[in-house]
Design a protein around this motif. Structure first.
Motif, short mmCIF file in Angstrom:
data_model
loop_
_atom_site.label_atom_id
_atom_site.label_comp_id
_atom_site.label_asym_id
_atom_site.label_seq_id
_atom_site.Cartn_x
_atom_site.Cartn_y
_atom_site.Cartn_z
N LEU A 120 0.31 -3.60 -8.97
CA LEU A 120 0.71 -2.19 -9.00
C LEU A 120 0.57 -1.62 -10.41
O LEU A 120 0.13 -0.48 -10.59
CB LEU A 120 2.14 -2.03 -8.51
CG LEU A 120 2.36 -2.30 -7.01
CD1 LEU A 120 3.85 -2.51 -6.71
CD2 LEU A 120 1.81 -1.15 -6.18
N GLY A 121 0.98 -2.39 -11.39
CA GLY A 121 0.77 -2.02 -12.78
C GLY A 121 1.38 -0.70 -13.20
O GLY A 121 0.76 0.07 -13.94
N THR A 122 2.59 -0.43 -12.74
CA THR A 122 3.23 0.84 -13.10
C THR A 122 4.72 0.63 -13.32
O THR A 122 5.37 -0.10 -12.57
CB THR A 122 3.03 1.91 -12.00
OG1 THR A 122 3.83 3.06 -12.31
CG2 THR A 122 3.44 1.39 -10.63
N PRO A 123 5.30 1.29 -14.32
CA PRO A 123 6.75 1.19 -14.53
C PRO A 123 7.56 1.93 -13.48
O PRO A 123 8.79 1.82 -13.46
CB PRO A 123 6.94 1.82 -15.91
CG PRO A 123 5.78 2.75 -16.08
CD PRO A 123 4.63 2.09 -15.37
N LEU A 124 6.90 2.67 -12.60
CA LEU A 124 7.61 3.38 -11.54
C LEU A 124 8.01 2.46 -10.39
O LEU A 124 8.82 2.85 -9.54
CB LEU A 124 6.74 4.51 -10.98
CG LEU A 124 6.49 5.70 -11.91
CD1 LEU A 124 5.44 6.63 -11.31
CD2 LEU A 124 7.79 6.45 -12.18
N ALA A 180 0.83 -1.21 0.00
CA ALA A 180 0.00 0.00 0.00
C ALA A 180 0.86 1.26 0.00
O ALA A 180 0.52 2.26 -0.64
CB ALA A 180 -0.94 0.00 1.20
N VAL A 181 2.01 1.21 0.69
CA VAL A 181 2.93 2.35 0.67
C VAL A 181 3.51 2.53 -0.73
O VAL A 181 3.59 3.65 -1.25
CB VAL A 181 4.05 2.16 1.72
CG1 VAL A 181 5.12 3.25 1.56
CG2 VAL A 181 3.48 2.20 3.12
N VAL A 182 3.91 1.43 -1.35
CA VAL A 182 4.43 1.50 -2.73
C VAL A 182 3.38 2.10 -3.65
O VAL A 182 3.67 2.98 -4.48
CB VAL A 182 4.85 0.11 -3.23
CG1 VAL A 182 5.31 0.20 -4.69
CG2 VAL A 182 5.97 -0.47 -2.37
N GLN A 183 2.13 1.63 -3.52
CA GLN A 183 1.05 2.13 -4.36
C GLN A 183 0.84 3.63 -4.17
O GLN A 183 0.71 4.39 -5.14
CB GLN A 183 -0.25 1.39 -4.05
CG GLN A 183 -1.41 1.74 -4.95
CD GLN A 183 -1.29 1.11 -6.31
OE1 GLN A 183 -1.42 -0.10 -6.46
NE2 GLN A 183 -1.04 1.92 -7.33
N ALA A 184 0.83 4.05 -2.91
CA ALA A 184 0.62 5.48 -2.62
C ALA A 184 1.75 6.33 -3.19
O ALA A 184 1.51 7.43 -3.72
CB ALA A 184 0.50 5.68 -1.11
N GLU A 236 9.35 7.23 -7.94
CA GLU A 236 9.91 5.98 -8.43
C GLU A 236 10.35 5.16 -7.21
O GLU A 236 11.02 5.68 -6.32
CB GLU A 236 11.10 6.24 -9.34
CG GLU A 236 11.63 4.99 -10.02
CD GLU A 236 12.67 5.28 -11.09
OE1 GLU A 236 13.06 4.35 -11.81
OE2 GLU A 236 13.09 6.47 -11.20
N VAL A 237 9.96 3.88 -7.17
CA VAL A 237 10.11 3.09 -5.96
C VAL A 237 10.75 1.74 -6.25
O VAL A 237 10.32 1.03 -7.17
CB VAL A 237 8.74 2.84 -5.29
CG1 VAL A 237 8.92 2.09 -3.96
CG2 VAL A 237 7.99 4.14 -5.06
N MET A 238 11.75 1.40 -5.47
CA MET A 238 12.25 0.03 -5.42
C MET A 238 11.70 -0.60 -4.15
O MET A 238 11.79 0.00 -3.07
CB MET A 238 13.78 0.00 -5.43
CG MET A 238 14.37 0.47 -6.75
SD MET A 238 16.19 0.39 -6.80
CE MET A 238 16.44 -1.39 -6.85
N TYR A 239 11.13 -1.79 -4.27
CA TYR A 239 10.53 -2.44 -3.11
C TYR A 239 10.98 -3.89 -3.04
O TYR A 239 11.23 -4.53 -4.06
CB TYR A 239 9.01 -2.34 -3.14
CG TYR A 239 8.32 -3.11 -4.25
CD1 TYR A 239 7.77 -4.36 -4.02
CD2 TYR A 239 8.22 -2.57 -5.54
CE1 TYR A 239 7.13 -5.07 -5.03
CE2 TYR A 239 7.58 -3.26 -6.55
CZ TYR A 239 7.04 -4.51 -6.29
OH TYR A 239 6.41 -5.20 -7.30
#
Length: 265
Positions: A64-68, A35-39, A46-49
């Protein structure tokens, strides 16, 4: 005379207030971490998780469906894996603005049931892994950046969580110490302390369906607001501390529906 172009006002969907910002979220493949990544990505960061399971990372990336968002398989109990994560973050992002240290495991075990192995396992993930992840990634944090740990609302607890509660109390303690140590770099260090939150695992390893239903019933009954929190509510609190609370450091923010405050008792 040329008519100037009409600029339509931007909608909330168009606004990306964190565009250009970079973040790392450990334990980001499921529940509160995802949820944090999504937010973050919804706001343009841009997020590495990280996660330990390739399957869960793949499921998270599809959701998540995002290239970020960039999944990384990593084990917080493995020093080599933490070092590899640091190198991957440096290579892909260069540096980071926000670090969310969210990984954690819990196991219900009474005094008689706790073993040295189970104790070490819980502390290795929740405490040792959290500290050394920050040690590795702190040099990559930009001046004025922030760190947010995930602890737990520990003022009122369930029996059988001695190791987990102690491990998270240790995280709460070094949140304050690191807040002091990183002040010269303008880096704020805070923690969110979730109470009873509705997640796929409920934060406890290997619950049966019956145990999960019982846990949910007990959690709802013990929370003054009468319900479990959502992962989105936890993420909102985490982002508030990371992004908006620019004059706040060394704080543990309860996100628990009044659970730890004794409201309605």
């Amino acid at each position: 005379m040329t008519t100037p172009p009409i600029h339509q006002p931007r909608t909330a969907v168009d606004v990306k207030p964190l565009a250009g910002r970079r973040a790392v979220v450990t334990g980001g493949s499921l529940g509160m971490g995802r949820a944090v990544v999504q937010a973050l990505t919804d706001r343009g960061a841009e997020v590495m998780y990280t996660g330990r399971s390739e399957r869960r990372l793949a499921e998270a990336q599809a959701a998540l469906g995002t290239p970020l968002a960039h999944p990384v398989r990593s084990d917080a109990t493995d020093a080599a894996a933490i070092a590899a994560l640091r190198d991957q973050v440096a290579d892909r992002l260069g540096g980071i603005d926000y670090l969310f240290v969210n990984q954690g495991i819990a196991e219900f075990q009474t005094l008689e049931e706790v073993t040295e192995e189970s104790w070490d396992r819980i502390f290795d993930v929740n405490t040792k892994g959290a500290f050394f992840t920050v040690q590795a990634l702190a040099p990559l944090l930009s001046e004025g950046g922030s760190i947010v740990f995930t602890t737990v609302s520990n003022d009122r607890i369930f029996p059988g969580l001695s190791a987990y509660s102690a491990a998270k109390e240790a995280v709460a303690a070094f949140t304050k110490v690191l807040a002091a140590e990183l002040l010269p770099r303008g880096i704020r260090v805070n923690a969110i302390a979730p109470g009873f939150i509705l997640t796929p695992t409920m934060g406890v390893a290997e619950l049966t369906d019956e145990q999960r239903a019982e846990f949910i019933e007990e959690g709802n009954a013990s929370t003054p607001m009468g319900r479990g929190g959502t992962v989105e509510e936890v993420a909102a609190a985490a982002l508030y501390l990371a992004v908006d609370a620019t004059f706040t450091t060394g704080v543990e923010l309860a996100v628990d529906g009044g659970f730890g405050q004794g409201l309605g008792a």
